[in-house]
Design an enzyme around this catalytic site. Structure first.
Site, PDB file in Angstrom:
ATOM      1  CB  SER A 108      37.667  55.614  31.220  1.00 30.15           C
ATOM      2  OG  SER A 108      37.149  54.476  30.563  1.00 30.15           O
TER       3      SER A 108
ATOM      4  CB  THR B  76      41.332  54.792  26.673  1.00 30.81           C
ATOM      5  OG1 THR B  76      41.963  55.957  27.176  1.00 30.81           O
ATOM      6  CG2 THR B  76      41.199  54.904  25.167  1.00 30.81           C
TER       7      THR B  76
ATOM      8  CB  THR C 281      39.697  58.363  26.009  1.00 30.39           C
ATOM      9  OG1 THR C 281      40.012  58.398  27.396  1.00 30.39           O
ATOM     10  CG2 THR C 281      40.388  59.527  25.332  1.00 30.39           C
TER      11      THR C 281
ATOM     12  NE  ARG D 182      46.203  64.243  28.971  1.00 26.62           N
ATOM     13  CZ  ARG D 182      45.844  62.990  28.729  1.00 26.62           C
ATOM     14  NH1 ARG D 182      44.622  62.721  28.306  1.00 26.62           N
ATOM     15  NH2 ARG D 182      46.690  61.996  28.898  1.00 26.62           N
ATOM     16  CB  VAL D 183      44.840  66.592  23.280  1.00 27.36           C
ATOM     17  CG1 VAL D 183      44.667  65.477  22.263  1.00 27.36           C
ATOM     18  CG2 VAL D 183      43.755  67.650  23.091  1.00 27.36           C
ATOM     19  N   GLY D 184      45.209  63.656  24.963  1.00 28.73           N
ATOM     20  CA  GLY D 184      46.041  62.473  25.125  1.00 28.73           C
ATOM     21  C   GLY D 184      46.379  61.833  23.792  1.00 28.73           C
ATOM     22  CG  ASP D 185      47.187  57.648  23.949  1.00 31.86           C
ATOM     23  OD1 ASP D 185      46.402  58.116  24.804  1.00 31.86           O
ATOM     24  OD2 ASP D 185      47.358  56.418  23.807  1.00 31.86           O
TER      25      ASP D 185
ATOM     26  CB  THR E 268      44.104  51.769  27.126  1.00 31.52           C
ATOM     27  OG1 THR E 268      44.705  50.498  27.361  1.00 31.52           O
ATOM     28  CG2 THR E 268      42.938  51.606  26.189  1.00 31.52           C
ATOM     29  N   GLY E 269      45.939  53.914  28.524  1.00 35.60           N
ATOM     30  CA  GLY E 269      46.920  54.223  29.574  1.00 35.60           C
ATOM     31  C   GLY E 269      47.295  55.690  29.510  1.00 35.60           C
TER      32      GLY E 269
ATOM     33  N   GLY F  63      48.412  58.680  28.141  1.00 33.64           N
ATOM     34  CA  GLY F  63      48.583  59.069  26.749  1.00 33.64           C
ATOM     35  C   GLY F  63      49.883  59.781  26.443  1.00 33.64           C
TER      36      GLY F  63
HETATM   37  N1  GLY Z   1      44.994  57.086  26.847  1.00 37.71           N
HETATM   38  C1  GLY Z   1      44.055  58.093  27.090  1.00 37.71           C
HETATM   39  C2  GLY Z   1      44.597  59.382  27.491  1.00 37.71           C
HETATM   40  O1  GLY Z   1      45.711  59.458  27.963  1.00 37.71           O
HETATM   41  O2  GLY Z   1      43.909  60.374  27.359  1.00 37.71           O
END
Ligand code: GLY
Length: 314
Positions: A46, A175, A193, A203-206, A226-227, A229
């Protein structure tokens, strides 16, 4: 005084970072070191090297780092290919550019300028799992024209019975995050992550978004997520929790208020969010929208990190 908290996969990183903190090292150095150890671990699918690829089979890394000191410095990179040291790049953005977030080709250029060596971040094991998910769905990798549909199909949980079970079994999310409080009373937070496995390219997460997956302020505290995003982005979860602390809520109430914000999003089955948090006095807690989740903490006098249960809404 030094204390650290982290997501469950941060054990080795935390032990190394705590040694540094015990010797008087800074919170910023500690969280960067801890993340680097997880990024370099091919068995963590991850984060960093060996992370699960996007729908095209490319590993794209996101990371952020925040210094809780007076100026709230922060740096982040997103959608980086071909370099594994995402957290160090994030720190370089913070310390050596006037920016906060540098993405994709720009971040890769920065890595090259800094003398980092490019390296394929895909391991055989991660690619095997990537191909398997296509096979389970009767799809052929690379043989599709509609990547949006394929990414949607491939990131859905498989063959799961009920909502809670689904949340616990999702294997495409992951993450690592660390928050450290050093002997000088400074807080720092870092998140790294490879993002959602089989995600749409770009795609970009949190994790690289300050305020969503990471926030840190020496005066009130720090939080990191984490989780899934997309949830933390929509609820600005990390900043919200710290803001609730600023407004005077006790730590547990501030975390639960951040969970309440997430509840209103009506997350799809299999989507969950976890938060870790640490205050300037060393108080810590973890929170989750689903049961059975834990986090790691370590105080300077402890030989090794311990797991603690994440709190949920009552
Ligand atoms: N929390 C990591 C992501 O969603 O990319």
């Amino acid at each position: 005084m030094p204390v650290m908290v982290a997501s469950e996969n941060g054990r080795r990183g935390m032990m190394a970072a705590m040694m540094l903190l015990r010797e008087g090292g800074s919170a910023l150095d500690a969280v960067e070191l801890a993340c680097r150890i997880v990024e370099d671990d091919p068995d963590d699918h991850s984060v960093g090297y060996g992370g699960l690829p996007n729908v095209l089979g490319e590993v794209e890394l996101d990371a952020s780092i925040m210094d809780g000191g007076a100026t709230l410095r922060a740096g982040a990179v997103a959608a980086v290919q071909g370099y594994g040291c995402a957290i160090t790049l994030a720190r370089k953005v913070m310390e050596e550019t006037p920016h906060v977030l540098v993405v994709a080709r720009g971040a890769e250029r920065l890595a090259a300028e800094l003398g980092e060596s490019p390296q394929d971040q895909r391991t055989e094991e991660a690619l095997r799992r990537w191909r398997e998910r296509f096979a389970e769905r009767g799809l052929t990798p690379g043989a599709t024209e509609n990547l949006r549909s394929v990414a949607r199909i491939l990131t859905r949980p498989l063959n799961l019975q009920d909502k809670i079970y689904k949340a616990a079994r999702v294997d495409t999310l992951g993450t690592v995050n660390f928050i450290a409080l050093d002997a000088q009373g400074n807080l720092a937070a870092a998140v790294s992550t490879s993002g959602l496995g089989w995600k749409y390219p770009g795609r970009v997460g949190d994790s690289p978004l300050i305020g969503a997956g990471n926030y840190c302020d020496n005066r009130y505290g720090a939080a990191a997520c984490t989780g899934m995003g997309e949830l933390a982005i929509r609820a600005a979860t990390a900043r919200s929790l710290v803001l609730y602390l600023k407004c005077g809520m006790p730590l547990v109430e501030a975390g639960r208020e951040a969970l309440r914000d997430l509840l209103t999003l009506d997350a799809a089955e299999g989507q969950y969010m976890n938060i870790v948090t640490l205050t300037p006095t060393g108080e810590h807690a973890g929170f989750s929208t689903v049961p059975g989740k834990q986090y790691l903490f370590q105080r300077a006098e402890m030989d090794e990190p311990q797991l603690a249960d994440r709190l949920m809404l009552e």
